[in-house]
Design an enzyme around this catalytic site. Structure first.
Site, PDB file in Angstrom:
ATOM      1  N   GLY A 255      45.442  32.022  18.779  1.00  0.00           N
ATOM      2  CA  GLY A 255      45.271  33.501  18.719  1.00  0.00           C
ATOM      3  C   GLY A 255      46.683  34.254  18.603  1.00  0.00           C
ATOM      4  O   GLY A 255      47.725  33.955  18.345  1.00  0.00           O
ATOM      5  N   CYS A 262      48.181  38.013  34.483  1.00  0.00           N
ATOM      6  CA  CYS A 262      48.890  36.829  35.071  1.00  0.00           C
ATOM      7  C   CYS A 262      49.840  35.969  34.451  1.00  0.00           C
ATOM      8  O   CYS A 262      50.935  35.768  34.821  1.00  0.00           O
ATOM      9  CB  CYS A 262      47.512  35.872  35.672  1.00  0.00           C
TER      10      CYS A 262
HETATM   11  N1  LIG Z   1      43.916  39.938  38.235  1.00  0.00           N
HETATM   12  C1  LIG Z   1      43.607  38.206  38.097  1.00  0.00           C
HETATM   13  O1  LIG Z   1      42.835  37.679  37.098  1.00  0.00           O
HETATM   14  C2  LIG Z   1      44.346  37.575  39.253  1.00  0.00           C
HETATM   15  C3  LIG Z   1      43.925  36.196  39.220  1.00  0.00           C
HETATM   16  C4  LIG Z   1      44.593  35.652  40.251  1.00  0.00           C
HETATM   17  C5  LIG Z   1      45.592  35.973  41.179  1.00  0.00           C
HETATM   18  N2  LIG Z   1      46.117  37.412  40.904  1.00  0.00           N
HETATM   19  C6  LIG Z   1      47.085  37.906  41.620  1.00  0.00           C
HETATM   20  O2  LIG Z   1      46.333  38.743  42.550  1.00  0.00           O
HETATM   21  C7  LIG Z   1      47.189  39.814  43.062  1.00  0.00           C
HETATM   22  C8  LIG Z   1      46.280  41.257  42.769  1.00  0.00           C
HETATM   23  O3  LIG Z   1      46.162  41.390  41.421  1.00  0.00           O
HETATM   24  P1  LIG Z   1      45.052  42.150  41.052  1.00  0.00           P
HETATM   25  O4  LIG Z   1      44.891  42.179  39.551  1.00  0.00           O
HETATM   26  O5  LIG Z   1      43.987  42.222  41.916  1.00  0.00           O
HETATM   27  O6  LIG Z   1      45.786  43.708  40.985  1.00  0.00           O
HETATM   28  P2  LIG Z   1      45.446  45.322  41.131  1.00  0.00           P
HETATM   29  O7  LIG Z   1      46.591  46.002  40.719  1.00  0.00           O
HETATM   30  O8  LIG Z   1      44.170  45.169  40.644  1.00  0.00           O
HETATM   31  O9  LIG Z   1      45.087  45.373  42.559  1.00  0.00           O
HETATM   32  C9  LIG Z   1      46.053  45.560  43.796  1.00  0.00           C
HETATM   33  C10 LIG Z   1      45.446  46.604  44.540  1.00  0.00           C
HETATM   34  O10 LIG Z   1      46.266  46.773  45.892  1.00  0.00           O
HETATM   35  C11 LIG Z   1      46.393  48.372  46.155  1.00  0.00           C
HETATM   36  N3  LIG Z   1      47.759  48.260  47.137  1.00  0.00           N
HETATM   37  C12 LIG Z   1      48.737  48.198  46.947  1.00  0.00           C
HETATM   38  N4  LIG Z   1      49.697  48.385  48.039  1.00  0.00           N
HETATM   39  C13 LIG Z   1      48.882  48.772  48.769  1.00  0.00           C
HETATM   40  C14 LIG Z   1      48.861  48.759  50.243  1.00  0.00           C
HETATM   41  N5  LIG Z   1      50.104  48.849  50.860  1.00  0.00           N
HETATM   42  N6  LIG Z   1      47.868  48.643  51.011  1.00  0.00           N
HETATM   43  C15 LIG Z   1      46.452  48.542  50.653  1.00  0.00           C
HETATM   44  N7  LIG Z   1      46.099  48.457  49.227  1.00  0.00           N
HETATM   45  C16 LIG Z   1      47.217  48.353  48.324  1.00  0.00           C
HETATM   46  C17 LIG Z   1      46.517  49.035  44.966  1.00  0.00           C
HETATM   47  O11 LIG Z   1      46.103  50.180  44.902  1.00  0.00           O
HETATM   48  C18 LIG Z   1      45.378  48.135  44.064  1.00  0.00           C
HETATM   49  O12 LIG Z   1      44.261  48.559  44.212  1.00  0.00           O
HETATM   50  C19 LIG Z   1      48.430  39.648  42.218  1.00  0.00           C
HETATM   51  O13 LIG Z   1      49.499  39.109  42.985  1.00  0.00           O
HETATM   52  C20 LIG Z   1      47.986  38.760  41.015  1.00  0.00           C
HETATM   53  O14 LIG Z   1      49.103  38.179  40.449  1.00  0.00           O
HETATM   54  C21 LIG Z   1      45.394  38.129  39.854  1.00  0.00           C
END
Ligand SMILES: NC(=O)c1ccc[n+]([C@@H]2O[C@H](COP(=O)([O-])OP(=O)(O)OC[C@H]3O[C@@H](n4cnc5c(N)ncnc54)[C@H](O)[C@@H]3O)[C@@H](O)[C@H]2O)c1
Length: 436
Positions: A255, A262
């Site tokens: 693709g 991620c």
């Molecule tokens: N999105 C995915 O598919 C996925 C899958 C596995 C792991 N991860 C990992 O999980 C983590 C989160 O990813 P995501 O996609 O959910 O991110 P996201 O940006 O959707 O969510 C992060 C949240 O954290 C909040 N935040 C930031 N600082 C804060 C604080 N001090 N107190 C409270 N809330 C706070 C933000 O406002 C936001 O709502 C990352 O490390 C990512 O690599 C993501």
């Protein structure tokens, strides 16, 4: 168990709702007051199939709450999951500022023994760093740290969380491991494998998993290039190798390059970690380079479909999110595609079933449409960029009538080249016999 989940994004919200569904009492906290207010009113701030049902069920049954009050959530919980973002910095390393900020807040407000669990994807050594921050609190309370990386895929996040291939727990003391097993008790009884290891190994498992999957994607994308040069069909090659159980059929779909929140950031971060320790992770460095090249190549495919120039042409783009069933635009391959086409003078019309709100904050001068047919109307070429189901069964005769020129560039190999030819289209796809 009383649990706080800090960060209510794609991972935090699914984790909070999932842990509540396992029978725990969960409070999800975020600094984004608008997000928390929406959740309190029963509105889900992201598109994730099935998430609304599991959230409302657990709210109604009194196990799930939302708040912006981090100190109170810390005080009232035995386990605190950190699920804040770890975005990439300009040099490719993971930005840990949000994780560290949360750790400092926990250190300040903890009022008893706490288990602090990193759910965010964090570089190896972060667990120890959090432990150090908590240890410096000097308030006499004991906090232990565990790593519990998340492997959910956006679009099937609920299913992935409720029935994962495995649960990884990194911890160095018996009590933390037992607490984690208690939190995930329903998965234990479903005989989901638990990988219990030290914190560093758990942190590395997450990076190694994403780096390996990204490698598979870049590998098949290079095979697609070879197919174009040599006249092969990448779909057949993928099937031919994927049936070998040592290789497996998944992540062999050629693709427009990998995107999302991620793979790009985690592969960059693992390459950065290796460099910091004086080692060049050559495979991953190559995977990243290949991915950039593949994304640029997609612009060339549209140019090729329009006989060498897109200057002044209108291109309709179907799908903007980095994959179907999500509204997530982070690092979507459509970003370099649309930017590249605009730089060469193309006008862009686009449609995505869920991601247009997020996309409208990224793109300039894009006309957003209501469906595939409005997108095709008057366009010189139609590009299938994300394989949403609704693009798999387009009324091709209608599309041909709407397009100025019958050109379809299918970056997801949704359609059959022979059929498209017989329907009268100039059809360009990925790695299927069309010589480059
Ligand atoms: N999105 C995915 O598919 C996925 C899958 C596995 C792991 N991860 C990992 O999980 C983590 C989160 O990813 P995501 O996609 O959910 O991110 P996201 O940006 O959707 O969510 C992060 C949240 O954290 C909040 N935040 C930031 N600082 C804060 C604080 N001090 N107190 C409270 N809330 C706070 C933000 O406002 C936001 O709502 C990352 O490390 C990512 O690599 C993501």
């Amino acid at each position: 168990m009383d649990i706080a989940v800090i960060g209510t994004g794609y991972v935090g919200l699914v984790t909070g709702a999932g842990l509540a569904d396992f029978g725990n009492d969960v409070i999800c906290v975020d600094i984004d007051a608008t997000k928390i207010e929406a959740l309190k009113q029963g509105k889900i701030p992201i598109y994730e199939p099935g998430l609304d049902k599991i959230v409302s069920r657990n709210v109604n049954e009194g196990r799930l709450q939302f708040s912006t009050d981090l100190p109170e959530a810390i005080r009232s919980s035995r386990a605190i999951f950190i699920a804040v973002g770890t975005p990439p910095k300009a040099d490719g390393s993971a930005d840990l500022r949000y994780v560290e900020e949360v750790a400092r807040t926990i250190a300040k407000y903890m009022n008893g023994p706490k288990l602090v669990v990193t759910k965010s994807t964090v570089p190896i050594g972060t667990g120890r760093l959090i432990e150090k921050i908590l240890g410096e609190a000097g308030n006499g309370f004991k906090a232990t740290v565990a790593s519990n990386p998340e492997f959910l895929r956006e679009g099937s996040a609920i299913e992935d969380f409720m029935k994962p291939d495995r649960v990884v727990i990194g911890a160095s003391d018996r009590e933390s491991i037992d607490l984690m097993k208690e939190i995930y008790a329903p998965l234990h009884s479903l005989e989901i494998p638990f990988v219990v290891t030290n914190v560093e190994s758990a942190e590395l498992i997450k990076y190694a998993a994403n780096a390996f999957l990204a490698t598979k994607i870049s590998f098949i994308n290079e095979i697609a290039v070879l197919c174009e040069l040599l006249g092969g069909d990448v779909q057949d090659v993928a099937r031919g190798i994927g049936l070998d159980t040592r290789i497996g059929p998944k992540f062999l779909q050629a693709g427009p390059g990998f995107g999302g929140s991620c793979f790009p950031k985690d592969t960059s971060a693992v390459a950065d970690i290796a460099r910091r320790y004086g080692y060049e992770f050559e495979i991953i460095e190559a995977v990243l380079r290949v991915n950039d090249n593949i994304k640029q190549r997609m612009v060339g495919k549209v140019v090729k479909g329009l006989c060498g120039s897109v200057q002044g042409k209108t291109i309709g783009i179907l799908g903007l999110a980095f994959k179907p069933e999500t509204d997530d635009m982070r690092d979507s391959p459509t970003i370099p595609l649309i930017n590249g086409l605009q730089q060469q003078g193309a006008k862009i019309r686009a449609y995505d079933p869920q991601a247009m709100d997020n996309a409208s904050r990224i793109f300039k001068d894009v006309k957003f449409c209501h469906d595939a047919y409005e997108t095709a109307d008057g366009a010189d070429a139609l590009v299938i960029a994300t394989e949403w189901n609704e693009f798999r069964a387009l009324k091709l005769e209608r599309i041909r009538g709407l397009l100025k020129q019958p050109v379809i560039v299918d970056l997801r190999n949704v359609y059959d080249p022979q059929r498209m030819k017989s329907e009268g289209f100039t059809y360009v796809s990925v790695g299927r016999g069309e010589r480059a």
